[in-house]
Enzyme design. Sequence first.
Site, PDB file in Angstrom:
ATOM      1  N   HIS A  54       0.821  -1.222   0.000  1.00 27.86           N
ATOM      2  CA  HIS A  54       0.000   0.000   0.000  1.00 27.86           C
ATOM      3  C   HIS A  54       0.857   1.276   0.000  1.00 27.86           C
ATOM      4  O   HIS A  54       0.483   2.290   0.590  1.00 27.86           O
ATOM      5  CB  HIS A  54      -0.969   0.027   1.193  1.00 27.86           C
ATOM      6  CG  HIS A  54      -1.961  -1.093   1.174  1.00 27.86           C
ATOM      7  ND1 HIS A  54      -3.135  -1.045   0.454  1.00 27.86           N
ATOM      8  CD2 HIS A  54      -1.940  -2.314   1.750  1.00 27.86           C
ATOM      9  CE1 HIS A  54      -3.795  -2.182   0.614  1.00 27.86           C
ATOM     10  NE2 HIS A  54      -3.090  -2.963   1.388  1.00 27.86           N
ATOM     11  N   ASN A 127     -10.365  -2.943   1.629  1.00 29.53           N
ATOM     12  CA  ASN A 127      -9.917  -2.994   0.234  1.00 29.53           C
ATOM     13  C   ASN A 127     -11.116  -2.785  -0.682  1.00 29.53           C
ATOM     14  O   ASN A 127     -12.266  -2.749  -0.220  1.00 29.53           O
ATOM     15  CB  ASN A 127      -9.305  -4.364  -0.069  1.00 29.53           C
ATOM     16  CG  ASN A 127      -7.840  -4.470   0.339  1.00 29.53           C
ATOM     17  OD1 ASN A 127      -7.141  -3.472   0.457  1.00 29.53           O
ATOM     18  ND2 ASN A 127      -7.385  -5.686   0.540  1.00 29.53           N
ATOM     19  N   TYR A 334      -0.280  -3.957  11.934  1.00 25.81           N
ATOM     20  CA  TYR A 334      -0.437  -2.577  11.453  1.00 25.81           C
ATOM     21  C   TYR A 334       0.155  -1.550  12.419  1.00 25.81           C
ATOM     22  O   TYR A 334       0.969  -0.731  12.009  1.00 25.81           O
ATOM     23  CB  TYR A 334      -1.902  -2.287  11.110  1.00 25.81           C
ATOM     24  CG  TYR A 334      -2.221  -2.751   9.713  1.00 25.81           C
ATOM     25  CD1 TYR A 334      -2.103  -4.091   9.368  1.00 25.81           C
ATOM     26  CD2 TYR A 334      -2.593  -1.864   8.718  1.00 25.81           C
ATOM     27  CE1 TYR A 334      -2.350  -4.526   8.076  1.00 25.81           C
ATOM     28  CE2 TYR A 334      -2.844  -2.295   7.421  1.00 25.81           C
ATOM     29  CZ  TYR A 334      -2.724  -3.623   7.115  1.00 25.81           C
ATOM     30  OH  TYR A 334      -2.951  -4.056   5.832  1.00 25.81           O
TER      31      TYR A 334
END
Length: 497
Positions: A54, A127, A334
């Site tokens: 990303h 997504n 994350y």
Amino acid sequence: MTDQVLTTVNGAPVADDSNSISAGERGSLTFDNFRMMEKLAHFNRERIPERVVHARGSGAYGVFELSRDLSDYTIADFLRGAGKTTEVFLRFSTVGGGQDSSDYARDPRGFAVKFYTQQGNWDMVGNNTPVFFIRDPIKFPDFVHSQKKNPQTNLPDPAAMYEFWANHPQSLHQMTILMSDRGIPYSHRHMNGYSSHTLSFWNAAGQRFWVKWHFKTNQGIKTLTDADAAGLPPFGAQQDLVDAIDRGEFPSWTANVQIMTEEEAESYSVNPFDLTKIWPHSDFPLIEIGQLTLNRNVENYFAETEQAAFSPSNLVPGIGASPDKVLQARLFAYPDAHRYRVGANHHQLPVNAPRCPVNHYQRDGAMAGTACPFSHSDNQGSAVNFYPNDRQSAGAPVPDSSVAEPPMPILEDAWIKAYDSSADDNFSQAGDLYRLMSEDQKNQLINNIAGGLSQAEASVRQRMLAQFAKADADYADRVQNALERANQVDNDYRRSA
Ligand code: NDP
């Protein structure tokens, strides 16, 4: 004529910013060129580590307006009271390519939304596809390596991509979406966004519901073929978003949820926490709950879009995780990535900071006390830095047990061991998708697959054909025919060369 004086970073006026201090016309520079050194030293540090996935993104601010009160399902403040509005920041991205790649890769798109609610930030890190390639996070680094550039040539490597997919039938559903017409969106505005994961709601009575989020584009789905995409500038999707918002043509999405009760989850034929599976609309209809609109471009790309730090672990009371194994791993991975990329205090930056008071006992770390209008800019000053303490009367924060999540059930007879899911049904939903495609969509799918698969080893082609056949016999037949045509063209080319 401006009356703003140019300064150094310590705020002192600068007399000359164009000429270094030099020992004469032909002499070397001197050590008291600290102004020049400051500029060069800061320049060397202008980049933070690029996201491994990303990396290439576009972001904008906007608003989420709730149209349906969800108090029956959740205590989340921003989902109670129709008409309530919440500020959002949305970052779109491609997945595999680096910052230097194209906006028009055949690749899933990230669709990450930060909701700045009055009870903290909720991040839906989704997504543009309702499923993903894997259901076990241990495969993620291998998967990403196989889809990125070849380690020797630094070139795209379709043979490696298919080699991974041939060894992982669980990827077939998402691979079919990627190779379909939806694989290259016309712009960020013309695609849907999905939580993909199953998340949860819980209400004031302590009942939990499993939830999937769907943001359906109000601009309509619009896609590009490989040939269309090849002719476009690499930054075209970023340009499209910035220009649309500047024109006042604010892109919007209709927000929907699918809701499954805990009882339904126990008996449903499909594992509701399998990231490679959707919940059919016929069993779990979409419930429309609001509108998400983007209406403001960022002021500074690096400060906002590049330093935006989304994490599925940014949850708020009334919204929880689920046993989805990939989601569980992302809850760790994350925030770990952001601590590495941006720093331990990434949440203090304005784009990441909550729009509500933040009170905790964490302190210090690199850049603690970053100036931010919504949050502590003083590392919480002289406030007590340990808990529990005896200073509640002086305003020391305490936990609020009323926002405790109900206990997460273990949904089966429990065991702990490596869970091999390779025998799960990897094919039915890929077949369902194939069967709902128009003739034109099927042709695009088949040609896109044949283009890459024809470059793979024969054993990879055979394993992929076997997977297609299990999804739908026609799917396999058509890919086989397309591969034979590609082979024929290749042979003709070799003969004529
Ligand atoms: P439905 O007929 O009720 O829904 C089909 C869905 O497929 C629609 O949401 C449509 O999205 C979407 N779709 C159409 N073409 C494509 C494509 N090329 N790539 C991705 N999505 C596409 O069927 P079901 O709910 O029974 O699901 C059947 C299949 O549809 C699934 O196996 C799955 O592959 C796909 N799908 C299902 C979704 C779900 O949550 N149930 C979500 C997205 C895809 P749109 O409305 O935007 O045109």
